[in-house]
Design a protein around this motif. Structure first.
Motif, PDB file in Angstrom:
ATOM      1  N   THR A 269       0.826  -1.211   0.000  1.00  0.00           N
ATOM      2  CA  THR A 269       0.000   0.000   0.000  1.00  0.00           C
ATOM      3  C   THR A 269       0.859   1.260   0.000  1.00  0.00           C
ATOM      4  N   GLY A 270       2.047   1.139  -0.551  1.00  0.00           N
ATOM      5  CA  GLY A 270       2.978   2.268  -0.540  1.00  0.00           C
ATOM      6  C   GLY A 270       2.443   3.510  -1.198  1.00  0.00           C
ATOM      7  N   ASP A 271       1.613   3.348  -2.245  1.00  0.00           N
ATOM      8  CA  ASP A 271       1.124   4.541  -2.937  1.00  0.00           C
ATOM      9  C   ASP A 271      -0.055   5.203  -2.221  1.00  0.00           C
ATOM     10  N   THR A 272      -0.418   4.724  -1.038  1.00  0.00           N
ATOM     11  CA  THR A 272      -1.423   5.423  -0.225  1.00  0.00           C
ATOM     12  C   THR A 272      -0.774   6.347   0.798  1.00  0.00           C
ATOM     13  N   SER A 273       0.550   6.401   0.802  1.00  0.00           N
ATOM     14  CA  SER A 273       1.259   7.229   1.778  1.00  0.00           C
ATOM     15  C   SER A 273       0.906   8.699   1.593  1.00  0.00           C
ATOM     16  N   GLY A 274       0.633   9.375   2.693  1.00  0.00           N
ATOM     17  CA  GLY A 274       0.285  10.788   2.627  1.00  0.00           C
ATOM     18  C   GLY A 274       0.852  11.558   3.794  1.00  0.00           C
ATOM     19  N   PRO A 275       1.063  12.873   3.625  1.00  0.00           N
ATOM     20  CA  PRO A 275       1.664  13.692   4.675  1.00  0.00           C
ATOM     21  C   PRO A 275       0.721  13.966   5.843  1.00  0.00           C
ATOM     22  N   VAL A 276       1.260  13.877   7.048  1.00  0.00           N
ATOM     23  CA  VAL A 276       0.553  14.229   8.278  1.00  0.00           C
ATOM     24  C   VAL A 276       1.278  15.427   8.882  1.00  0.00           C
ATOM     25  N   GLY A 277       0.525  16.397   9.350  1.00  0.00           N
ATOM     26  CA  GLY A 277       1.185  17.576   9.897  1.00  0.00           C
ATOM     27  C   GLY A 277       0.255  18.512  10.629  1.00  0.00           C
ATOM     28  N   LEU A 278       0.719  19.752  10.800  1.00  0.00           N
ATOM     29  CA  LEU A 278       0.007  20.783  11.559  1.00  0.00           C
ATOM     30  C   LEU A 278      -0.666  21.756  10.597  1.00  0.00           C
ATOM     31  N   THR A 279      -1.972  21.935  10.756  1.00  0.00           N
ATOM     32  CA  THR A 279      -2.714  22.897   9.945  1.00  0.00           C
ATOM     33  C   THR A 279      -3.219  24.014  10.835  1.00  0.00           C
ATOM     34  N   MET A 280      -2.930  25.259  10.435  1.00  0.00           N
ATOM     35  CA  MET A 280      -3.372  26.437  11.183  1.00  0.00           C
ATOM     36  C   MET A 280      -3.979  27.458  10.233  1.00  0.00           C
ATOM     37  N   ARG A 281      -4.726  28.368  10.795  1.00  0.00           N
ATOM     38  CA  ARG A 281      -5.168  29.514  10.001  1.00  0.00           C
ATOM     39  C   ARG A 281      -3.947  30.367   9.672  1.00  0.00           C
ATOM     40  N   ALA A 282      -3.856  30.804   8.445  1.00  0.00           N
ATOM     41  CA  ALA A 282      -2.691  31.580   8.015  1.00  0.00           C
ATOM     42  C   ALA A 282      -2.696  32.995   8.575  1.00  0.00           C
TER      43      ALA A 282
END
Length: 309
Positions: A269-282
């Protein structure tokens, strides 16, 4: 120059309708009548000289002007909340509250260690952690009800007005209970998926489209025993007593896999890899407690990534 005819109730009502996508639900949330909500929005639209909402089938959505106004109205609500918090928290001699939205994968994998470390900072801040679907969390972030969302990077059209900081990447996994029939060597797994109940993320979840694309690319057709859910508690309980297959972000089930409660099916399932991170209002500046918590999240994520390698 600010038009003095625009009152706080106008902005509050507008933001709540934008969040709920419904006049009826906004009225219930604000504890006022539906006609009062409609009247307030009409007053605001008369002052601005534009329509802020438009019909979308049986529901409503923001107009182009509404999208623009929400960016600033949400920032106004956030600034006002911060102002109130700063005074009330100072009077109570406690820290500024921190409100975090976390996807299930982060709530299970990251946040327990983060909170253990953060509490040792003794900031005096109350931390609120909300778990849910990505779209819901981002909407709460947009209107100022959350300060930070920790989870997968959303689609580009959902990221307008937000900033994203990458922490790590993770895959989607197909997991089952130990001794599941599909674990037998030589089994044609994709061809047999339709024989079993399949738990998948909802189509509106951040990994929903990723899973759909993955299945289509492998020639998997309709799944007659499909259950859509974002509940990790239900997933664990259901797999414990059935031959179901759970398609889920690996972070949600990392501990279950480590202790042998669940087993990963041998699929690439390598092509399901996606970025996890911090989302904030700009357009907002984080408080000191939030900055400390963000740094703790970074350090915890880095530590987990190092342990994994």
């Amino acid at each position: 120059m600010v038009d003095t005819r625009v009152k706080f109730r106008h902005i509050q009502t507008f933001v709540e309708i934008a969040r709920q996508k419904s006049v009826v639900r906004a009225a219930a949330s604000l504890h006022i009548s539906q006609p009062a909500v409609t009247k307030t929005i009409r007053e605001l639209e008369d002052v601005l000289g534009v329509a802020l909402f438009e019909r979308d089938g049986r529901s409503i959505k923001l107009s182009r002007y509404g999208e623009i106004f929400l960016k600033h109205a949400g920032a106004t609500m956030t600034a006002l909340r911060q102002a109130v918090d700063s005074v009330s928290q100072d009077a109570a001699n406690t820290g500024t509250p921190v409100r975090i939205g976390a996807l299930p994968t982060v709530s299970v994998r990251i946040m327990p260690d983060v909170m253990s470390t953060f509490l040792r900072e003794d900031t005096g801040s109350t931390v609120k952690i909300v778990t849910g679907e990505n779209a819901v969390l981002l909407e709460q972030l947009r209107v100022g009800e959350l300060d930070l969302v920790v989870g997968r990077l959303a689609a580009p059209e959902k990221m307008t007005g937000f900033s994203f900081e990458h922490l790590y990447s993770e895959k989607v996994r197909f997991v089952v209970r130990a001794n599941h029939p599909l674990l037998r060597e030589g089994t044609a797994i994709y061809e047999r998926l339709s024989e079993f109940p399949i738990l998948t993320p909802t189509r509106n979840s951040v990994i929903g489209p990723v899973v759909e694309q993955f299945l289509i690319a492998r020639g998997v057709g309709a799944l007659p025993k499909r259950i859509e859910t974002v509940s990790d508690a239900f997933g664990r309980a259901f797999l414990r007593n059935s031959d179901a297959i759970w398609i889920i972000s690996e972070g949600v089930v990392a501990a279950d896999i480590a202790d042998g409660t669940l087993v990963v099916l041998p699929l690439d399932t390598g092509d399901t890899s996606g970025p996890v991170g911090l989302t904030m209002r700009a357009d907002t500046q984080p408080s000191l407690p939030l900055l400390l918590l963000m740094q703790t999240i970074r350090e915890t994520a880095e530590s987990l990534a190092s342990a994994k390698t």
